[in-house]
Design an enzyme around this catalytic site. Structure first.
Site, PDB file in Angstrom:
ATOM      1  N   PRO A  87       0.823  -1.218   0.000  1.00 43.42           N
ATOM      2  CA  PRO A  87       0.000   0.000   0.000  1.00 43.42           C
ATOM      3  C   PRO A  87       0.856   1.268   0.000  1.00 43.42           C
ATOM      4  O   PRO A  87       0.353   2.360  -0.245  1.00 43.42           O
ATOM      5  CB  PRO A  87      -0.823  -0.116   1.283  1.00 43.42           C
ATOM      6  CG  PRO A  87      -0.112  -1.100   2.134  1.00 43.42           C
ATOM      7  CD  PRO A  87       0.643  -2.007   1.223  1.00 43.42           C
ATOM      8  N   GLU A 114       2.002  -8.253   9.094  1.00 46.48           N
ATOM      9  CA  GLU A 114       2.222  -6.818   9.321  1.00 46.48           C
ATOM     10  C   GLU A 114       3.070  -6.182   8.209  1.00 46.48           C
ATOM     11  O   GLU A 114       2.778  -5.105   7.719  1.00 46.48           O
ATOM     12  CB  GLU A 114       2.895  -6.615  10.692  1.00 46.48           C
ATOM     13  CG  GLU A 114       2.946  -5.174  11.156  1.00 46.48           C
ATOM     14  CD  GLU A 114       1.568  -4.504  11.197  1.00 46.48           C
ATOM     15  OE1 GLU A 114       0.591  -5.186  11.569  1.00 46.48           O
ATOM     16  OE2 GLU A 114       1.479  -3.310  10.852  1.00 46.48           O
ATOM     17  N   ARG A 152      -4.317  -8.054 -20.323  1.00 46.29           N
ATOM     18  CA  ARG A 152      -5.316  -7.676 -21.330  1.00 46.29           C
ATOM     19  C   ARG A 152      -4.785  -6.652 -22.335  1.00 46.29           C
ATOM     20  O   ARG A 152      -5.381  -6.456 -23.377  1.00 46.29           O
ATOM     21  CB  ARG A 152      -6.640  -7.237 -20.709  1.00 46.29           C
ATOM     22  CG  ARG A 152      -6.551  -6.155 -19.688  1.00 46.29           C
ATOM     23  CD  ARG A 152      -7.908  -5.817 -19.105  1.00 46.29           C
ATOM     24  NE  ARG A 152      -8.717  -5.031 -20.015  1.00 46.29           N
ATOM     25  CZ  ARG A 152      -9.826  -5.454 -20.599  1.00 46.29           C
ATOM     26  NH1 ARG A 152     -10.297  -6.644 -20.373  1.00 46.29           N
ATOM     27  NH2 ARG A 152     -10.487  -4.654 -21.412  1.00 46.29           N
ATOM     28  N   ASP A 167     -11.010   1.534 -23.885  1.00 47.38           N
ATOM     29  CA  ASP A 167     -11.207   1.457 -22.434  1.00 47.38           C
ATOM     30  C   ASP A 167     -10.853   2.774 -21.753  1.00 47.38           C
ATOM     31  O   ASP A 167     -10.065   3.566 -22.282  1.00 47.38           O
ATOM     32  CB  ASP A 167     -10.317   0.356 -21.828  1.00 47.38           C
ATOM     33  CG  ASP A 167     -10.936  -1.030 -21.967  1.00 47.38           C
ATOM     34  OD1 ASP A 167     -12.137  -1.115 -22.243  1.00 47.38           O
ATOM     35  OD2 ASP A 167     -10.194  -2.016 -21.794  1.00 47.38           O
TER      36      ASP A 167
HETATM   37  N1  SAM Z   1       1.523  -2.650   7.609  1.00 45.95           N
HETATM   38  C1  SAM Z   1       1.467  -2.429   6.190  1.00 45.95           C
HETATM   39  C2  SAM Z   1       1.289  -0.935   5.927  1.00 45.95           C
HETATM   40  O1  SAM Z   1       0.572  -0.288   6.694  1.00 45.95           O
HETATM   41  O2  SAM Z   1       1.814  -0.431   4.944  1.00 45.95           O
HETATM   42  C3  SAM Z   1       0.295  -3.175   5.567  1.00 45.95           C
HETATM   43  C4  SAM Z   1       0.476  -4.640   5.561  1.00 45.95           C
HETATM   44  S1  SAM Z   1      -0.838  -5.494   4.769  1.00 45.95           S
HETATM   45  C5  SAM Z   1      -1.817  -6.006   6.123  1.00 45.95           C
HETATM   46  C6  SAM Z   1      -0.137  -7.009   4.267  1.00 45.95           C
HETATM   47  C7  SAM Z   1       0.323  -7.062   2.836  1.00 45.95           C
HETATM   48  O3  SAM Z   1      -0.765  -6.849   1.969  1.00 45.95           O
HETATM   49  C8  SAM Z   1       1.352  -6.041   2.409  1.00 45.95           C
HETATM   50  O4  SAM Z   1       2.644  -6.489   2.760  1.00 45.95           O
HETATM   51  C9  SAM Z   1       1.147  -5.975   0.915  1.00 45.95           C
HETATM   52  O5  SAM Z   1       1.870  -7.000   0.233  1.00 45.95           O
HETATM   53  C10 SAM Z   1      -0.327  -6.267   0.762  1.00 45.95           C
HETATM   54  N2  SAM Z   1      -1.165  -5.073   0.512  1.00 45.95           N
HETATM   55  C11 SAM Z   1      -2.081  -4.548   1.357  1.00 45.95           C
HETATM   56  N3  SAM Z   1      -2.709  -3.487   0.840  1.00 45.95           N
HETATM   57  C12 SAM Z   1      -2.195  -3.314  -0.397  1.00 45.95           C
HETATM   58  C13 SAM Z   1      -2.430  -2.373  -1.440  1.00 45.95           C
HETATM   59  N4  SAM Z   1      -3.313  -1.387  -1.313  1.00 45.95           N
HETATM   60  N5  SAM Z   1      -1.721  -2.500  -2.581  1.00 45.95           N
HETATM   61  C14 SAM Z   1      -0.798  -3.484  -2.722  1.00 45.95           C
HETATM   62  N6  SAM Z   1      -0.531  -4.400  -1.769  1.00 45.95           N
HETATM   63  C15 SAM Z   1      -1.210  -4.325  -0.618  1.00 45.95           C
END
Ligand code: SAM
Length: 254
Positions: A87, A114, A152, A167
């Protein structure tokens, strides 16, 4: 194009990767995907992949030694880029999908719990991609989103090559509205011009509706786009329509 996906939950991928366009693209050999279970790279007897964070706090952290063993084993001697789904990454969009599609191969690393150990991020990851400003449980769904959006766009994947060209985001605008039979449904009529068979009028109508949608729903896209003369003219027409109705740049009202 080849995707290697590193995950703790390989079973999550079976449905999405084997159906519809993604399934067909793999059957026809245009795309291939290997799913690697990160746990297979844990060497201890319990195959432990995570541990508590140094400094304390909630959640578990995916271990650097396990992740790096997985990455190095899958990457081999190649220079294949490693994309970590996070994220905190750059927000993934259509242009990035097209750019990734230029590469012969990428490794997608899905985190869980986490976080992953920061040292992996800083030394083994080439790019971090986010699919939006919200936090998911793991990187599996984001990895699938990336594989789908990239696939795609690859030549030969969609039945009709023009399909993705119209698109949303492809030319910096949202897609125009679509209609199919019947022409009249519960008193709701399909716009007359679409039944006219006049190709240039239809093209202009669709372009104007694309501009209308973009102006009403995503004006930020218009700010970034370099507009053609025709697009500027159509936007002027729209501005006149809306100011005549006293509702310039209102919320969704199309
Ligand atoms: N503690 C992290 C933070 O706040 O940035 C979030 C960890 S999340 C619970 C677990 C995993 O989900 C991350 O390591 C990532 O690989 C994935 N993930 C969660 N949200 C995401 C998003 N919006 N885009 C891409 N990957 C995501």
């Amino acid at each position: 194009m080849h995707f290697d996906i590193l995950t703790l939950f390989p079973e999550m991928f079976s449905g999405p990767l084997t159906t519809s366009i993604l399934g067909k693209a793999q059957e026809s050999g245009l795309v291939s995907v290997d799913i690697w279970n990160i746990r297979d790279y844990a060497l201890d007897k319990h195959r432990i992949v995570d541990d508590t964070p140094y400094g304390g706090g909630a959640g578990m952290v995916l271990k650097a030694d396990v992740l790096v063993r997985a990455i190095e084993s899958v990457r081999g001697d190649s220079k294949t880029p490693v994309i970590y789904l996070s994220p905190q990454g750059k927000v993934f969009d259509q242009q990035m999908a097209a750019e990734i599609g230029e590469l012969p191969r990428v490794i997608l690393l899905s985190g869980h719990y986490e976080e992953i150990d920061e040292r992996v991020r800083s030394h083994w990851v080439d790019l971090e991609l986010s699919i939006g400003d919200y936090v998911l449980t793991g990187g599996e769904l984001p990895a699938m989103v990336v594989v789908d959006a990239v696939t795609r766009l690859l030549p030969g994947v969609l039945g009709d090559e023009r399909s993705h060209l119209q698109d949303s985001f492809q030319d910096g605008l949202l897609d125009h509205p679509h209609y199919t039979r019947p022409a009249s449904f519960r008193g709701l009529e399909v716009p007359e011009v679409l039944l006219s068979g006049h190709h240039d009028h239809i093209r202009r109508f669709r372009l104007k509706e694309s501009l209308r949608r973009t102006m009403l729903r995503r004006p930020d896209l218009l700010e970034k786009k370099s507009l053609t003369k025709e697009e500027r003219q159509l936007l002027k027409e729209l501005a006149t329509e809306y100011s005549a109705e006293g509702r310039v740049n209102t919320n969704e009202s199309d």
